[in-house]
Design an enzyme around this catalytic site. Structure first.
Site, PDB file in Angstrom:
ATOM      1  N   GLU A  16       0.859  -1.194   0.000  1.00 46.65           N
ATOM      2  CA  GLU A  16       0.000   0.000   0.000  1.00 46.65           C
ATOM      3  C   GLU A  16       0.890   1.238   0.000  1.00 46.65           C
ATOM      4  OE1 GLU A  16      -3.573   0.254   2.484  1.00 46.65           O
ATOM      5  OE2 GLU A  16      -2.777   2.152   3.229  1.00 46.65           O
ATOM      6  N   THR A  47      -3.921   4.793  -1.610  1.00 44.16           N
ATOM      7  CA  THR A  47      -4.941   5.338  -0.702  1.00 44.16           C
ATOM      8  C   THR A  47      -5.626   6.563  -1.314  1.00 44.16           C
ATOM      9  OG1 THR A  47      -3.444   6.797   0.475  1.00 44.16           O
ATOM     10  CG2 THR A  47      -3.654   4.567   1.346  1.00 44.16           C
ATOM     11  N   ALA A  50      -8.686  11.267   2.849  1.00 44.76           N
ATOM     12  CA  ALA A  50      -9.835  11.239   3.755  1.00 44.76           C
ATOM     13  C   ALA A  50     -10.707  12.467   3.517  1.00 44.76           C
ATOM     14  CB  ALA A  50      -9.356  11.214   5.195  1.00 44.76           C
ATOM     15  N   HIS A  77      -8.140   2.945  -3.937  1.00 44.49           N
ATOM     16  CA  HIS A  77      -9.030   3.098  -2.779  1.00 44.49           C
ATOM     17  C   HIS A  77     -10.063   4.166  -3.135  1.00 44.49           C
ATOM     18  CE1 HIS A  77      -5.973   1.608   0.461  1.00 44.49           C
ATOM     19  NE2 HIS A  77      -5.712   1.063  -0.697  1.00 44.49           N
ATOM     20  N   ASP A 109     -13.953   8.101   6.814  1.00 46.32           N
ATOM     21  CA  ASP A 109     -14.308   8.657   8.130  1.00 46.32           C
ATOM     22  C   ASP A 109     -14.815  10.082   7.968  1.00 46.32           C
ATOM     23  OD1 ASP A 109     -13.685   6.550   9.955  1.00 46.32           O
ATOM     24  OD2 ASP A 109     -11.587   6.830   9.378  1.00 46.32           O
ATOM     25  N   HIS A 147     -13.963  -2.925  14.232  1.00 43.15           N
ATOM     26  CA  HIS A 147     -14.038  -1.517  13.864  1.00 43.15           C
ATOM     27  C   HIS A 147     -14.490  -0.728  15.100  1.00 43.15           C
ATOM     28  CE1 HIS A 147     -15.579   2.209  12.062  1.00 43.15           C
ATOM     29  NE2 HIS A 147     -14.658   1.997  11.156  1.00 43.15           N
ATOM     30  N   LYS A 163     -20.839  -6.863   3.402  1.00 45.30           N
ATOM     31  CA  LYS A 163     -19.894  -6.326   2.412  1.00 45.30           C
ATOM     32  C   LYS A 163     -19.550  -7.411   1.389  1.00 45.30           C
ATOM     33  CE  LYS A 163     -16.719  -3.860   4.629  1.00 45.30           C
ATOM     34  NZ  LYS A 163     -15.573  -3.083   5.099  1.00 45.30           N
TER      35      LYS A 163
HETATM   36  P1  FAD Z   1     -17.856   0.189   6.621  1.00 43.67           P
HETATM   37  O1  FAD Z   1     -17.623  -1.124   5.951  1.00 43.67           O
HETATM   38  O2  FAD Z   1     -19.021   0.972   6.177  1.00 43.67           O
HETATM   39  O3  FAD Z   1     -17.930  -0.085   8.190  1.00 43.67           O
HETATM   40  C1  FAD Z   1     -18.005   1.003   9.101  1.00 43.67           C
HETATM   41  C2  FAD Z   1     -18.832   0.574  10.332  1.00 43.67           C
HETATM   42  O4  FAD Z   1     -20.176   0.280   9.944  1.00 43.67           O
HETATM   43  C3  FAD Z   1     -18.327  -0.704  10.999  1.00 43.67           C
HETATM   44  O5  FAD Z   1     -18.565  -0.580  12.371  1.00 43.67           O
HETATM   45  C4  FAD Z   1     -19.194  -1.806  10.400  1.00 43.67           C
HETATM   46  O6  FAD Z   1     -19.340  -2.917  11.270  1.00 43.67           O
HETATM   47  C5  FAD Z   1     -20.524  -1.089  10.185  1.00 43.67           C
HETATM   48  N1  FAD Z   1     -21.208  -1.569   8.957  1.00 43.67           N
HETATM   49  C6  FAD Z   1     -20.637  -1.880   7.770  1.00 43.67           C
HETATM   50  N2  FAD Z   1     -21.556  -2.223   6.861  1.00 43.67           N
HETATM   51  C7  FAD Z   1     -22.769  -2.138   7.500  1.00 43.67           C
HETATM   52  C8  FAD Z   1     -24.102  -2.349   7.081  1.00 43.67           C
HETATM   53  N3  FAD Z   1     -24.387  -2.721   5.828  1.00 43.67           N
HETATM   54  N4  FAD Z   1     -25.095  -2.149   7.993  1.00 43.67           N
HETATM   55  C9  FAD Z   1     -24.822  -1.747   9.259  1.00 43.67           C
HETATM   56  N5  FAD Z   1     -23.548  -1.533   9.716  1.00 43.67           N
HETATM   57  C10 FAD Z   1     -22.542  -1.719   8.837  1.00 43.67           C
HETATM   58  N6  FAD Z   1      -9.673   5.659   4.792  1.00 43.67           N
HETATM   59  C11 FAD Z   1      -9.515   6.661   3.877  1.00 43.67           C
HETATM   60  O7  FAD Z   1     -10.034   7.762   4.059  1.00 43.67           O
HETATM   61  N7  FAD Z   1      -8.756   6.462   2.740  1.00 43.67           N
HETATM   62  C12 FAD Z   1      -8.161   5.271   2.461  1.00 43.67           C
HETATM   63  O8  FAD Z   1      -7.502   5.121   1.438  1.00 43.67           O
HETATM   64  C13 FAD Z   1      -8.316   4.192   3.409  1.00 43.67           C
HETATM   65  N8  FAD Z   1      -7.765   2.982   3.178  1.00 43.67           N
HETATM   66  C14 FAD Z   1      -7.982   1.946   4.062  1.00 43.67           C
HETATM   67  C15 FAD Z   1      -7.431   0.687   3.781  1.00 43.67           C
HETATM   68  C16 FAD Z   1      -7.625  -0.381   4.670  1.00 43.67           C
HETATM   69  C17 FAD Z   1      -7.040  -1.750   4.336  1.00 43.67           C
HETATM   70  C18 FAD Z   1      -8.356  -0.169   5.878  1.00 43.67           C
HETATM   71  C19 FAD Z   1      -8.525  -1.303   6.858  1.00 43.67           C
HETATM   72  C20 FAD Z   1      -8.898   1.075   6.159  1.00 43.67           C
HETATM   73  C21 FAD Z   1      -8.732   2.146   5.260  1.00 43.67           C
HETATM   74  N9  FAD Z   1      -9.276   3.420   5.498  1.00 43.67           N
HETATM   75  C22 FAD Z   1      -9.099   4.438   4.580  1.00 43.67           C
HETATM   76  C23 FAD Z   1      -9.997   3.695   6.750  1.00 43.67           C
HETATM   77  C24 FAD Z   1     -11.533   3.489   6.632  1.00 43.67           C
HETATM   78  O9  FAD Z   1     -12.083   4.439   5.743  1.00 43.67           O
HETATM   79  C25 FAD Z   1     -12.132   3.640   8.037  1.00 43.67           C
HETATM   80  O10 FAD Z   1     -11.687   2.611   8.866  1.00 43.67           O
HETATM   81  C26 FAD Z   1     -13.644   3.806   8.144  1.00 43.67           C
HETATM   82  O11 FAD Z   1     -13.962   4.123   9.502  1.00 43.67           O
HETATM   83  C27 FAD Z   1     -14.453   2.554   7.822  1.00 43.67           C
HETATM   84  O12 FAD Z   1     -14.413   2.240   6.502  1.00 43.67           O
HETATM   85  P2  FAD Z   1     -15.099   0.852   6.006  1.00 43.67           P
HETATM   86  O13 FAD Z   1     -15.041   0.855   4.542  1.00 43.67           O
HETATM   87  O14 FAD Z   1     -14.522  -0.305   6.724  1.00 43.67           O
HETATM   88  O15 FAD Z   1     -16.600   1.116   6.512  1.00 43.67           O
END
Ligand code: FAD
Length: 285
Positions: A16, A47, A50, A77, A109, A147, A163
């Site tokens: 990454e 990435t 944000a 991303h 976020d 999370h 997902k």
């Molecule tokens: P989600 O999958 O939407 O999950 C967020 C929360 O909602 C979790 O608590 C989950 O349990 C809950 N949830 C998920 N789906 C549902 C549903 N259908 N119904 C109800 N609840 C649900 N951030 C950036 O800004 N830029 C980046 O490039 C970036 N790269 C990343 C790469 C990796 C490998 C990781 C692990 C994280 C990265 N992040 C990045 C951070 C990420 O954006 C944050 O962690 C954010 O808070 C959650 O994103 P997510 O896609 O996992 O969210």
């Protein structure tokens, strides 16, 4: 190439990187990419700023560079919290036009710099929406230590299943320092019927100032063995680099002998880190 194909044939090695903040630095990233290319990763993920920050376009710029100048498959991303359908459509069109096939679909976020829109609440919404009109390979993020917004790992894994049901084909994990936590999480995923590759994300701690940021951002717990390294070397840059790299290598080797399907290395755009790790596992991966 869709990166989900990699894991059907072999264990995957991926990196990454993040787009530099300034245009001039984007030109300078070639030195890093030259080293990373020599290490033959299966893909490099880039990435996304944000809160839709100004370096988002640089994500595509850099992904194009990786694909066309270096011949490596990029994963772009994309966060959705701050975008509506038209904006996501535009982004998807741009990806298609540039021949970019792999998207790490993320919620992102909340950011003080931009108001969240109510269109896409979760990454699963983004995948479901984009899948209707596009033929991308979707990856998703996962969290071995839960999370921070989830009440429990079980409810987090239930969401993770949504997902996967929406169309994610590979999961890349948040970084962690305790492999036992990852193994437990992996088992829970299997029990929940998640049968796609769940790839551990690893990152060596090589600078003292990284440590507090990591606790804050990733909520990663530090095992005793790791804490001892930090306590002993936090004021000795060279020693912390050596010890941090060795710890990370031992983590990776343990993951590989436990039949995990790949490694995703957070390189921090530091070619020395990637090189040292890859040299340590050349005959293992
Ligand atoms: P989600 O999958 O939407 O999950 C967020 C929360 O909602 C979790 O608590 C989950 O349990 C809950 N949830 C998920 N789906 C549902 C549903 N259908 N119904 C109800 N609840 C649900 N951030 C950036 O800004 N830029 C980046 O490039 C970036 N790269 C990343 C790469 C990796 C490998 C990781 C692990 C994280 C990265 N992040 C990045 C951070 C990420 O954006 C944050 O962690 C954010 O808070 C959650 O994103 P997510 O896609 O996992 O969210």
């Amino acid at each position: 190439m869709k990166v989900s194909e990699v894991y059907k044939k072999k264990r995957g090695l991926s990196f990454e990187i993040f787009p530099p903040k300034k245009d001039t630095e984007l030109r300078n990233i070639d030195a890093t990419l030259e080293v990373l290319t020599d290490l033959h990763p299966d893909f490099i993920s880039v990435t996304f700023g944000a809160g839709g920050s100004s370096n988002c376009n640089r994500t595509i710029e850099l992904a194009k560079k990786i694909k066309y100048d270096y011949g490596i498959e990029p994963v772009v991303h994309l966060t959705c919290l701050h975008y509506d359908m038209d904006e996501i459509d535009c982004f998807a069109e741009e990806l298609k036009k540039e021949g970019l096939e792999n998207v790490l679909a993320l919620r992102g976020d909340p950011s003080p710099a931009a108001a969240a829109k109510d269109t896409f609440r979760h990454s699963s919404d983004l995948i479901s929406y984009m899948k209707q009109k596009n033929d991308f390979c979707f990856l998703g993020a996962c969290y071995p230590e839960c999370h921070p917004e989830s009440d429990s790992i079980i409810s987090d894994i239930k969401s993770l299943r949504k997902k996967v049901d929406a169309g994610a084909e590979v999961l890349l994990s948040q970084l962690f320092f305790d492999n036992d936590i990852f193994y437990r999480f992996h088992e829970e995923c299997e029990l929940a019927g998640i049968d796609i590759p769940v790839i551990p994300g690893v990152m060596p701690v090589i600078k003292a100032k990284q440590i507090s940021r990591m606790v804050q951002l990733c909520h990663a717990s530090f095992p005793k063995r790791f804490k001892k390294i930090i306590e002993r070397y936090e004021n000795n840059e060279e020693a912390l680099f050596d010890a941090g790299m060795s710890y990370c290598l031992s983590q990776i080797i343990d993951l590989l002998v436990s039949d995990i399907r790949g490694i995703h290395l957070y390189t921090m755009n530091n070619p020395a880190v990637a090189r040292r790790i890859c040299e340590g596992i050349r005959n293992i991966i």
